[in-house]
Design an enzyme around this catalytic site. Structure first.
Site, PDB file in Angstrom:
ATOM      1  N   ARG A   8       1.808 -12.179  -0.810  1.00  0.00           N
ATOM      2  CA  ARG A   8       0.459 -12.410  -0.290  1.00  0.00           C
ATOM      3  C   ARG A   8      -0.189 -13.644  -0.885  1.00  0.00           C
ATOM      4  O   ARG A   8       0.161 -14.089  -1.981  1.00  0.00           O
ATOM      5  CB  ARG A   8      -0.425 -11.200  -0.655  1.00  0.00           C
ATOM      6  CG  ARG A   8       0.005  -9.882  -0.019  1.00  0.00           C
ATOM      7  CD  ARG A   8      -0.488  -9.789   1.399  1.00  0.00           C
ATOM      8  NE  ARG A   8      -0.004  -8.591   2.081  1.00  0.00           N
ATOM      9  CZ  ARG A   8      -0.717  -7.971   3.018  1.00  0.00           C
ATOM     10  NH1 ARG A   8      -1.906  -8.395   3.366  1.00  0.00           N
ATOM     11  NH2 ARG A   8      -0.203  -6.923   3.632  1.00  0.00           N
ATOM     12  N   HIS A  60     -10.611  -2.039  11.588  1.00  0.00           N
ATOM     13  CA  HIS A  60      -9.541  -2.895  11.072  1.00  0.00           C
ATOM     14  C   HIS A  60      -9.313  -4.009  12.098  1.00  0.00           C
ATOM     15  O   HIS A  60      -8.314  -4.000  12.818  1.00  0.00           O
ATOM     16  CB  HIS A  60      -8.285  -2.026  10.895  1.00  0.00           C
ATOM     17  CG  HIS A  60      -7.183  -2.675  10.131  1.00  0.00           C
ATOM     18  ND1 HIS A  60      -5.874  -2.267  10.226  1.00  0.00           N
ATOM     19  CD2 HIS A  60      -7.176  -3.690   9.248  1.00  0.00           C
ATOM     20  CE1 HIS A  60      -5.116  -2.996   9.438  1.00  0.00           C
ATOM     21  NE2 HIS A  60      -5.880  -3.878   8.837  1.00  0.00           N
ATOM     22  N   LYS A  84      -9.730  -2.163   1.637  1.00  0.00           N
ATOM     23  CA  LYS A  84      -9.346  -1.015   2.455  1.00  0.00           C
ATOM     24  C   LYS A  84     -10.162   0.228   2.065  1.00  0.00           C
ATOM     25  O   LYS A  84     -10.536   1.026   2.919  1.00  0.00           O
ATOM     26  CB  LYS A  84      -7.855  -0.740   2.292  1.00  0.00           C
ATOM     27  CG  LYS A  84      -6.967  -1.917   2.672  1.00  0.00           C
ATOM     28  CD  LYS A  84      -7.167  -2.332   4.102  1.00  0.00           C
ATOM     29  CE  LYS A  84      -6.219  -3.451   4.500  1.00  0.00           C
ATOM     30  NZ  LYS A  84      -6.472  -3.909   5.879  1.00  0.00           N
ATOM     31  N   TYR A 137      -1.468  -3.466  -6.916  1.00  0.00           N
ATOM     32  CA  TYR A 137      -1.261  -4.166  -5.640  1.00  0.00           C
ATOM     33  C   TYR A 137      -2.585  -4.221  -4.865  1.00  0.00           C
ATOM     34  O   TYR A 137      -3.275  -3.205  -4.705  1.00  0.00           O
ATOM     35  CB  TYR A 137      -0.187  -3.459  -4.792  1.00  0.00           C
ATOM     36  CG  TYR A 137      -0.185  -4.023  -3.378  1.00  0.00           C
ATOM     37  CD1 TYR A 137       0.344  -5.296  -3.127  1.00  0.00           C
ATOM     38  CD2 TYR A 137      -0.782  -3.340  -2.329  1.00  0.00           C
ATOM     39  CE1 TYR A 137       0.284  -5.845  -1.853  1.00  0.00           C
ATOM     40  CE2 TYR A 137      -0.839  -3.885  -1.048  1.00  0.00           C
ATOM     41  CZ  TYR A 137      -0.309  -5.134  -0.824  1.00  0.00           C
ATOM     42  OH  TYR A 137      -0.384  -5.695   0.435  1.00  0.00           O
ATOM     43  N   GLY A 138      -2.882  -5.402  -4.324  1.00  0.00           N
ATOM     44  CA  GLY A 138      -4.171  -5.674  -3.677  1.00  0.00           C
ATOM     45  C   GLY A 138      -4.729  -4.555  -2.813  1.00  0.00           C
ATOM     46  O   GLY A 138      -5.841  -4.084  -3.032  1.00  0.00           O
ATOM     47  N   GLY A 139      -3.956  -4.115  -1.833  1.00  0.00           N
ATOM     48  CA  GLY A 139      -4.464  -3.115  -0.890  1.00  0.00           C
ATOM     49  C   GLY A 139      -4.824  -1.796  -1.554  1.00  0.00           C
ATOM     50  O   GLY A 139      -5.613  -1.013  -1.027  1.00  0.00           O
ATOM     51  N   ARG A 161       2.953  -4.195  17.867  1.00  0.00           N
ATOM     52  CA  ARG A 161       4.253  -4.867  17.892  1.00  0.00           C
ATOM     53  C   ARG A 161       5.170  -3.958  18.700  1.00  0.00           C
ATOM     54  O   ARG A 161       5.623  -2.922  18.208  1.00  0.00           O
ATOM     55  CB  ARG A 161       4.709  -4.986  16.438  1.00  0.00           C
ATOM     56  CG  ARG A 161       5.954  -5.753  16.168  1.00  0.00           C
ATOM     57  CD  ARG A 161       6.256  -5.695  14.684  1.00  0.00           C
ATOM     58  NE  ARG A 161       5.424  -6.597  13.907  1.00  0.00           N
ATOM     59  CZ  ARG A 161       5.704  -7.870  13.677  1.00  0.00           C
ATOM     60  NH1 ARG A 161       6.810  -8.385  14.146  1.00  0.00           N
ATOM     61  NH2 ARG A 161       4.901  -8.617  12.964  1.00  0.00           N
ATOM     62  N   ASP A 168      -9.548  -9.545   9.024  1.00  0.00           N
ATOM     63  CA  ASP A 168      -8.986  -8.207   8.753  1.00  0.00           C
ATOM     64  C   ASP A 168      -9.953  -7.062   9.058  1.00  0.00           C
ATOM     65  O   ASP A 168      -9.508  -6.009   9.483  1.00  0.00           O
ATOM     66  CB  ASP A 168      -8.541  -8.133   7.289  1.00  0.00           C
ATOM     67  CG  ASP A 168      -7.637  -6.948   7.007  1.00  0.00           C
ATOM     68  OD1 ASP A 168      -6.782  -6.630   7.856  1.00  0.00           O
ATOM     69  OD2 ASP A 168      -7.781  -6.321   5.939  1.00  0.00           O
ATOM     70  N   SER A 214      -1.247  -3.556  10.358  1.00  0.00           N
ATOM     71  CA  SER A 214      -0.972  -4.489   9.269  1.00  0.00           C
ATOM     72  C   SER A 214       0.266  -5.345   9.574  1.00  0.00           C
ATOM     73  O   SER A 214       1.252  -4.846  10.115  1.00  0.00           O
ATOM     74  CB  SER A 214      -0.715  -3.712   7.980  1.00  0.00           C
ATOM     75  OG  SER A 214      -1.776  -2.822   7.765  1.00  0.00           O
ATOM     76  N   ALA A 215       0.168  -6.619   9.190  1.00  0.00           N
ATOM     77  CA  ALA A 215       1.283  -7.562   9.318  1.00  0.00           C
ATOM     78  C   ALA A 215       1.753  -7.752  10.768  1.00  0.00           C
ATOM     79  O   ALA A 215       2.932  -7.923  11.031  1.00  0.00           O
ATOM     80  CB  ALA A 215       2.445  -7.153   8.408  1.00  0.00           C
ATOM     81  N   CYS A 216       0.814  -7.714  11.726  1.00  0.00           N
ATOM     82  CA  CYS A 216       1.153  -7.988  13.127  1.00  0.00           C
ATOM     83  C   CYS A 216       0.487  -9.277  13.592  1.00  0.00           C
ATOM     84  O   CYS A 216       0.324  -9.494  14.791  1.00  0.00           O
ATOM     85  CB  CYS A 216       0.718  -6.837  14.024  1.00  0.00           C
ATOM     86  SG  CYS A 216       1.792  -5.418  13.923  1.00  0.00           S
ATOM     87  N   GLY A 217       0.033 -10.108  12.669  1.00  0.00           N
ATOM     88  CA  GLY A 217      -0.460 -11.429  13.060  1.00  0.00           C
ATOM     89  C   GLY A 217      -1.973 -11.521  13.223  1.00  0.00           C
ATOM     90  O   GLY A 217      -2.447 -12.406  13.934  1.00  0.00           O
ATOM     91  N   LYS A 218      -2.740 -10.644  12.571  1.00  0.00           N
ATOM     92  CA  LYS A 218      -4.205 -10.751  12.702  1.00  0.00           C
ATOM     93  C   LYS A 218      -4.698 -12.080  12.133  1.00  0.00           C
ATOM     94  O   LYS A 218      -5.525 -12.750  12.734  1.00  0.00           O
ATOM     95  CB  LYS A 218      -4.916  -9.604  11.966  1.00  0.00           C
ATOM     96  CG  LYS A 218      -4.893  -8.310  12.752  1.00  0.00           C
ATOM     97  CD  LYS A 218      -6.118  -7.433  12.501  1.00  0.00           C
ATOM     98  CE  LYS A 218      -6.266  -7.047  11.057  1.00  0.00           C
ATOM     99  NZ  LYS A 218      -5.152  -6.184  10.616  1.00  0.00           N
ATOM    100  N   ARG A 270       0.855  -1.192   0.000  1.00  0.00           N
ATOM    101  CA  ARG A 270       0.000   0.000   0.000  1.00  0.00           C
ATOM    102  C   ARG A 270       0.892   1.245   0.000  1.00  0.00           C
ATOM    103  O   ARG A 270       1.989   1.237   0.538  1.00  0.00           O
ATOM    104  CB  ARG A 270      -0.882   0.026   1.247  1.00  0.00           C
ATOM    105  CG  ARG A 270      -2.059  -0.942   1.175  1.00  0.00           C
ATOM    106  CD  ARG A 270      -2.947  -0.812   2.378  1.00  0.00           C
ATOM    107  NE  ARG A 270      -2.304  -1.243   3.595  1.00  0.00           N
ATOM    108  CZ  ARG A 270      -1.712  -0.455   4.476  1.00  0.00           C
ATOM    109  NH1 ARG A 270      -1.717   0.854   4.310  1.00  0.00           N
ATOM    110  NH2 ARG A 270      -1.134  -0.935   5.550  1.00  0.00           N
TER     111      ARG A 270
END
Ligand code: OXD
Ligand code: MN
Length: 597
Positions: A383, A242, A222, A213-215, A414, A291, A264-268, A85
């Site tokens: 991803r 979120h 999003k 890109y997806g996001g 984090r 998410d 984002s990218a913290c293990g959800k 993103r």
């Protein structure tokens, strides 16, 4: 810069499947603007999926993976300049800058429309414009919204088909007069200089150009579900967050649901698919969403949540059968992988996958890679897009239009220091303060530096579609609509000891903390009062069978007043920025925290 391959399918039906006059007029207007060779109206059918997939393979947009190992799976490599993103290119185009607030990039709507229409003029020549109707939410839910995305990317169409309820189901929900979110996406020439993700909340419109890109381009996620969703939620009295949503089922069959916000990218995704350790025989975690949560007050005064998505767009590196078996199974079929590494036998590989690295493969940019290579084989933000139906732990309630009642809201980040493993806020207003002041070390999910502590209120900093101060006010107001509000918690799985090692093992072991949270919600376990909130004693967290000893758990739960004083000062970064808009409740909460410290 090479132009992405044009997509010209051979099976373009000529009749639009909708009688919706405004929609047809808008598609015509956008066709005139973008001048595609043809317009293709998606119906979401299996036949369409097969045909579009074949087109994408023929054009080199997708690579068919080894179908024996990975049935229905495909591989995509993005332009190396387009892997995350881009917050700097993301705009909230409200009428006034104040309405977007100091944490968003703003441009006047008229100026942004002009700029983007100029970029889109003739941009789809030689390409097909796909009309992608989709639902965020399930048919029949009071929270569900219809979106229509016009795009010149087959990758987007096929990914939207996984991530949303796409096709006829959305045409049916829309009917001839329904409301819908307009989305226009063109890859242009994927030049980062011409990359914009623009939201026009008052027009319920999104325009995204210059990225694939997806996001940035799966506009339901999003852009609609969070940025426009949060804007609409404020007006309509609900919340777009979120947050993952999971169900906790005890051996006696008691069910509780929690929603959790991590940046984002913290293990959800890992938390949402957690498998309890063997000491928790009979306990089960089910995934409602990984998410995004849309939540509204229910008739009984509780907060009810749905997951508006239908698939997972998860970070791949680090995922394996130990860290997240359910994600591994979810991405074992009918999945699109982006920017992982490709092995000679048509399999995929990434850093952290089970087993040995392949002796040779192609990295995410298509370059030969061996274990001796210095660079990573998979991009750190590579991803998978997988249908949620693949998840063995999928909660049946994930399709319930009424949603699930939320007992606990959990915030987390984090953080190597300061923040203890878990604490509970004193009440809703304190919980809003805890969420508003949460922070995390940055990750690869967005462009920019990695590892700096950044305030990320409610994990919504990149996703709030209006002024953050008003967003906090909306959170405070929601309390008045809830007779039985969820309890609020904060967790930190990432605290490190003096030796630099993580103090808590994380992953499935987080069940042990989750159990304390659920027991607190049910009033079954004690907690002691600290300056920052209610906390467990070390013996309240079951560590049987863990390598962690009591001393380490005690350290993970410890509070260092000097560190907390620094933490309060660090909050100034956000408080100064938002000062003019901050609800007074948050200023009072901060004063109370300082006096308790
Ligand atoms: C995501 C993100 O992809 O938060 O979910 O970046
Ligand atoms: Mn996310």
């Amino acid at each position: 810069m090479p132009l992405p391959p044009a997509s010209v399918p051979s099976f373009v039906p000529d009749a639009s499947p909708t009688r919706h006059a405004d929609l047809r007029a808008w598609v015509e207007e956008m066709r005139d603007l973008c001048q595609p060779d043809q317009v293709y109206w998606c119906d979401g059918s299996e036949r369409e999926r097969e045909q579009l997939t074949q087109e994408a393979v023929d054009q080199g947009i997708l690579i068919r993976l080894n179908q024996e190992k990975l049935p229905g799976c495909y591989y995509h490599r993005s332009n190396p300049n387009d892997v995350a993103r881009v917050e700097d290119c993301t705009f909230i185009c409200t009428r006034t800058p104040d309405a977007a607030g100091p944490t968003n990039h703003w441009m006047a709507p008229a100026a942004m429309y002009e700029k983007l229409y100029d970029l889109c003029r003739g941009a789809m020549k030689g390409r097909t414009m796909y009309v992608v109707p989709y639902l965020m939410g399930m048919p029949g839910s009071p929270l569900t919204k219809v979106g229509v995305e016009l795009t010149d990317s087959i990758y987007v169409v096929l990914s939207m088909r996984i991530m949303t309820r796409m096709g006829q189901v959305a045409w049916d929900e829309l009917g001839a007069n329904g409301k819908f979110t307009k989305g226009l996406h063109s890859m242009l020439d994927l030049n980062p200089e011409r990359r914009f993700i623009a939201h026009f909340p008052q027009d319920n419109t999104i325009i995204s150009v210059g990225s694939n890109y997806g996001g940035n381009v799966l506009l339901g996620k999003k852009c609609l579900a969070l940025r426009l969703g949060s804007y609409l939620g404020r007006i309509e009295g609900w919340m777009a967050e979120h947050m993952l949503i999971l169900g906790v089922e005890s051996p006696t069959g008691e069910k509780n649901y929690v929603a959790a916000a991590f940046p984002s990218a913290c293990g959800k995704t890992n938390f949402a698919m957690l498998i309890p350790p063997k000491q928790f025989a009979g306990w089960k975690i089910t995934t409602v969403g990984d998410d995004i949560a849309w939540m509204r007050p229910g008739p009984d005064g509780r907060l009810y949540a749905i997951n508006p998505e239908a698939g997972y767009f998860g970070v791949v590196p680090g995922t394996n059968f130990k860290s997240n078996p359910n994600a591994m199974i979810s991405m074992s079929k009918d999945t699109i992988y982006t920017n992982v590494a490709l092995t000679p036998d048509g399999d995929v590989w990434w850093e952290g996958k089970d087993g040995e690295p392949p002796a040779e493969c192609l990295d995410w940019q298509g370059r030969p890679w061996t274990p001796a290579s210095k660079e990573k084989a998979a991009h750190p933000n590579s991803r998978f897009a997988a249908p949620m139906q693949n998840n063995p732990a999928l909660a049946p309630e994930a399709n319930d239009p009424n949603g699930v009642p939320i007992s606990a809201l959990i915030f987390g980040g984090r953080r190597a220091t300061t923040l203890p493993l878990v604490f509970q806020a004193f009440n809703w207003i304190h919980g809003v303060y805890v969420g508003a002041t949460m922070a995390s070390e940055t990750t690869a999910a967005a462009t920019g530096g990695v590892g700096q502590v950044r305030r990320d209120p409610m994990a919504m900093l990149p996703f709030c579609g209006y002024n953050m101060g008003d967003y906090f006010r909306h959170w405070l107001r929601m309390r008045k609509l809830l007779k039985r509000p969820p309890k609020v918690f904060h967790v930190n799985w990432f605290r490190k000891g003096k030796d630099g090692k993580f103090l808590w093992p994380g992953y499935g072991e987080n069940m042990r903390v989750l159990k304390w949270i659920v027991d607190r919600c049910r009033g079954r376990v004690p907690a002691y009062e600290t300056p920052v909130g209610w906390m467990p004693e070390p013996e309240d967290i079951d560590i049987t069978g863990l390598e962690v000893n009591v001393a380490e758990l005690t350290e993970a739960l410890s509070l260092d007043v000097e560190e907390w004083k620094r933490e309060v000062l660090l909050q100034d970064e956000l408080f100064f920025k938002l000062y003019a808009d901050l609800p007074k409740e948050l200023i009072f909460q901060r004063e109370l925290l300082i006096s308790r410290l």
